[in-house]
Scaffold this motif. Structure first.
Motif, PDB file in Angstrom:
ATOM      1  N   LEU A  40       0.817  -1.206   0.000  1.00 32.15           N
ATOM      2  CA  LEU A  40       0.000   0.000   0.000  1.00 32.15           C
ATOM      3  C   LEU A  40       0.853   1.259   0.000  1.00 32.15           C
ATOM      4  O   LEU A  40       0.512   2.240  -0.653  1.00 32.15           O
ATOM      5  N   ALA A  41       1.980   1.223   0.700  1.00 33.08           N
ATOM      6  CA  ALA A  41       2.859   2.393   0.731  1.00 33.08           C
ATOM      7  C   ALA A  41       3.458   2.665  -0.653  1.00 33.08           C
ATOM      8  O   ALA A  41       3.787   3.802  -0.974  1.00 33.08           O
ATOM      9  N   ASP A  72       1.679   6.212   4.401  1.00 31.59           N
ATOM     10  CA  ASP A  72       1.678   4.892   5.036  1.00 31.59           C
ATOM     11  C   ASP A  72       0.766   3.918   4.294  1.00 31.59           C
ATOM     12  O   ASP A  72       0.699   2.734   4.627  1.00 31.59           O
ATOM     13  N   GLY A  73       0.029   4.411   3.296  1.00 31.79           N
ATOM     14  CA  GLY A  73      -0.839   3.565   2.497  1.00 31.79           C
ATOM     15  C   GLY A  73      -2.115   3.138   3.194  1.00 31.79           C
ATOM     16  O   GLY A  73      -2.858   2.315   2.687  1.00 31.79           O
ATOM     17  N   LYS A  74      -2.392   3.716   4.355  1.00 38.82           N
ATOM     18  CA  LYS A  74      -3.547   3.245   5.130  1.00 38.82           C
ATOM     19  C   LYS A  74      -4.790   4.107   4.978  1.00 38.82           C
ATOM     20  O   LYS A  74      -5.862   3.708   5.403  1.00 38.82           O
ATOM     21  N   SER A  75      -4.654   5.291   4.403  1.00 43.16           N
ATOM     22  CA  SER A  75      -5.847   6.118   4.213  1.00 43.16           C
ATOM     23  C   SER A  75      -5.853   6.688   2.801  1.00 43.16           C
ATOM     24  O   SER A  75      -4.818   7.019   2.246  1.00 43.16           O
ATOM     25  N   LEU A  76      -7.068   6.764   2.252  1.00 45.47           N
ATOM     26  CA  LEU A  76      -7.263   7.263   0.903  1.00 45.47           C
ATOM     27  C   LEU A  76      -8.362   8.302   0.912  1.00 45.47           C
ATOM     28  O   LEU A  76      -9.307   8.216   1.698  1.00 45.47           O
ATOM     29  N   VAL A  77      -8.243   9.260  -0.005  1.00 41.25           N
ATOM     30  CA  VAL A  77      -9.259  10.295  -0.172  1.00 41.25           C
ATOM     31  C   VAL A  77      -9.436  10.505  -1.670  1.00 41.25           C
ATOM     32  O   VAL A  77      -8.459  10.557  -2.417  1.00 41.25           O
ATOM     33  N   THR A  78     -10.699  10.624  -2.104  1.00 44.64           N
ATOM     34  CA  THR A  78     -10.986  10.946  -3.496  1.00 44.64           C
ATOM     35  C   THR A  78     -11.408  12.407  -3.554  1.00 44.64           C
ATOM     36  O   THR A  78     -12.259  12.851  -2.770  1.00 44.64           O
ATOM     37  N   ASN A  79     -10.790  13.147  -4.473  1.00 47.27           N
ATOM     38  CA  ASN A  79     -11.117  14.556  -4.656  1.00 47.27           C
ATOM     39  C   ASN A  79     -11.772  14.752  -6.022  1.00 47.27           C
ATOM     40  O   ASN A  79     -11.229  14.323  -7.044  1.00 47.27           O
ATOM     41  N   VAL A  91     -11.189  -1.973   0.416  1.00 47.82           N
ATOM     42  CA  VAL A  91     -12.019  -3.152   0.596  1.00 47.82           C
ATOM     43  C   VAL A  91     -11.163  -4.411   0.551  1.00 47.82           C
ATOM     44  O   VAL A  91     -11.358  -5.348   1.312  1.00 47.82           O
ATOM     45  N   ALA A  92     -10.194  -4.440  -0.375  1.00 44.98           N
ATOM     46  CA  ALA A  92      -9.319  -5.611  -0.532  1.00 44.98           C
ATOM     47  C   ALA A  92      -8.047  -5.181  -1.247  1.00 44.98           C
ATOM     48  O   ALA A  92      -8.025  -4.174  -1.956  1.00 44.98           O
ATOM     49  N   SER A  93      -6.988  -5.981  -1.053  1.00 46.46           N
ATOM     50  CA  SER A  93      -5.748  -5.755  -1.798  1.00 46.46           C
ATOM     51  C   SER A  93      -5.049  -7.087  -1.983  1.00 46.46           C
ATOM     52  O   SER A  93      -5.196  -7.998  -1.172  1.00 46.46           O
ATOM     53  N   GLY A  94      -4.330  -7.200  -3.073  1.00 47.06           N
ATOM     54  CA  GLY A  94      -3.579  -8.411  -3.364  1.00 47.06           C
ATOM     55  C   GLY A  94      -2.914  -8.306  -4.712  1.00 47.06           C
ATOM     56  O   GLY A  94      -3.423  -7.643  -5.615  1.00 47.06           O
ATOM     57  N   GLY A  95      -1.763  -8.960  -4.836  1.00 43.39           N
ATOM     58  CA  GLY A  95      -1.031  -8.876  -6.102  1.00 43.39           C
ATOM     59  C   GLY A  95      -0.716  -7.429  -6.408  1.00 43.39           C
ATOM     60  O   GLY A  95      -0.196  -6.711  -5.577  1.00 43.39           O
ATOM     61  N   ASP A  96      -1.064  -6.982  -7.611  1.00 46.57           N
ATOM     62  CA  ASP A  96      -0.828  -5.592  -8.001  1.00 46.57           C
ATOM     63  C   ASP A  96      -2.089  -4.751  -7.878  1.00 46.57           C
ATOM     64  O   ASP A  96      -2.174  -3.669  -8.432  1.00 46.57           O
ATOM     65  N   SER A  97      -3.088  -5.268  -7.158  1.00 49.11           N
ATOM     66  CA  SER A  97      -4.415  -4.651  -7.173  1.00 49.11           C
ATOM     67  C   SER A  97      -4.869  -4.128  -5.813  1.00 49.11           C
ATOM     68  O   SER A  97      -4.461  -4.623  -4.778  1.00 49.11           O
ATOM     69  N   LEU A  98      -5.760  -3.162  -5.912  1.00 51.48           N
ATOM     70  CA  LEU A  98      -6.355  -2.538  -4.741  1.00 51.48           C
ATOM     71  C   LEU A  98      -7.822  -2.279  -5.078  1.00 51.48           C
ATOM     72  O   LEU A  98      -8.134  -1.747  -6.144  1.00 51.48           O
ATOM     73  N   VAL A  99      -8.732  -2.685  -4.200  1.00 46.30           N
ATOM     74  CA  VAL A  99     -10.161  -2.444  -4.394  1.00 46.30           C
ATOM     75  C   VAL A  99     -10.599  -1.431  -3.343  1.00 46.30           C
ATOM     76  O   VAL A  99     -10.336  -1.623  -2.154  1.00 46.30           O
ATOM     77  N   THR A 100     -11.247  -0.342  -3.803  1.00 48.60           N
ATOM     78  CA  THR A 100     -11.672   0.710  -2.893  1.00 48.60           C
ATOM     79  C   THR A 100     -13.171   0.962  -3.035  1.00 48.60           C
ATOM     80  O   THR A 100     -13.779   0.587  -4.038  1.00 48.60           O
TER      81      THR A 100
END
Length: 152
Positions: A40-41, A72-79, A91-100
């Motif tokens: 995530l970082a 730190d990769g632990k918080s996200l914000v959409t602008n 919601v999930a992460s794995g491999g090269d992917s991140l689900v938000t």
């Protein structure tokens, strides 16, 4: 007696050599390769995202946003332009992917409606691509594609 013992030794050695030659080769250890995992970082920074979705009239439109991933990769914000920041959950992460997931918030594409979005991001260096699913309060579901780059 010595001749019998000598011949027996020679014969047994010959059979043993032939038996060893017939044994199947031992399999080589298998090397396991895993896909490069995104930490995530590693996704930290500000990403300019273009989401291609459909309007209520069914026309294609592009919505530009920024995804800000904390160091730190632990918080996200959409602008979104002209809007308050929208907290975004992982919601999930794995491999090269991140689900938000973000929302509910007022839709940019459908005036007067609230929407919750779920995005799947596939990171590769300073580029990202993926999909978006927008679920409206009315029950409509719209799917689209996203692409973007990390701001330098």
């Amino acid at each position: 007696m010595r001749i019998a013992l000598l011949l027996s030794t020679v014969c047994l050695t010959g059979y043993a050599t032939k038996a060893v030659a017939q044994q199947p080769a031992q399999p080589k250890p298998v090397e396991h390769h895993t896909a490069a995992s995104v930490k995530l970082a590693d996704a930290a920074g500000t990403w300019t995202i273009e989401s291609a979705v459909k309007t209520a009239a069914g026309k294609d439109t592009t919505v530009t946003s920024e995804l800000v991933v904390a160091a730190d990769g632990k918080s996200l914000v959409t602008n979104l332009a002209g809007r308050d920041p929208i907290p975004t959950r992982i919601v999930a992460s794995g491999g090269d992917s991140l689900v938000t997931e973000a929302g509910p918030f007022q839709s940019v594409v459908r005036a007067g409606q609230t929407v919750t979005t779920r995005e799947t991001f596939h990171f590769k260096g300073d580029n990202v691509s993926g999909t978006i699913e927008a679920r409206y309060a009315s029950g409509d579901v719209v799917k689209g594609f996203i692409k973007g780059t990390r701001k330098k």
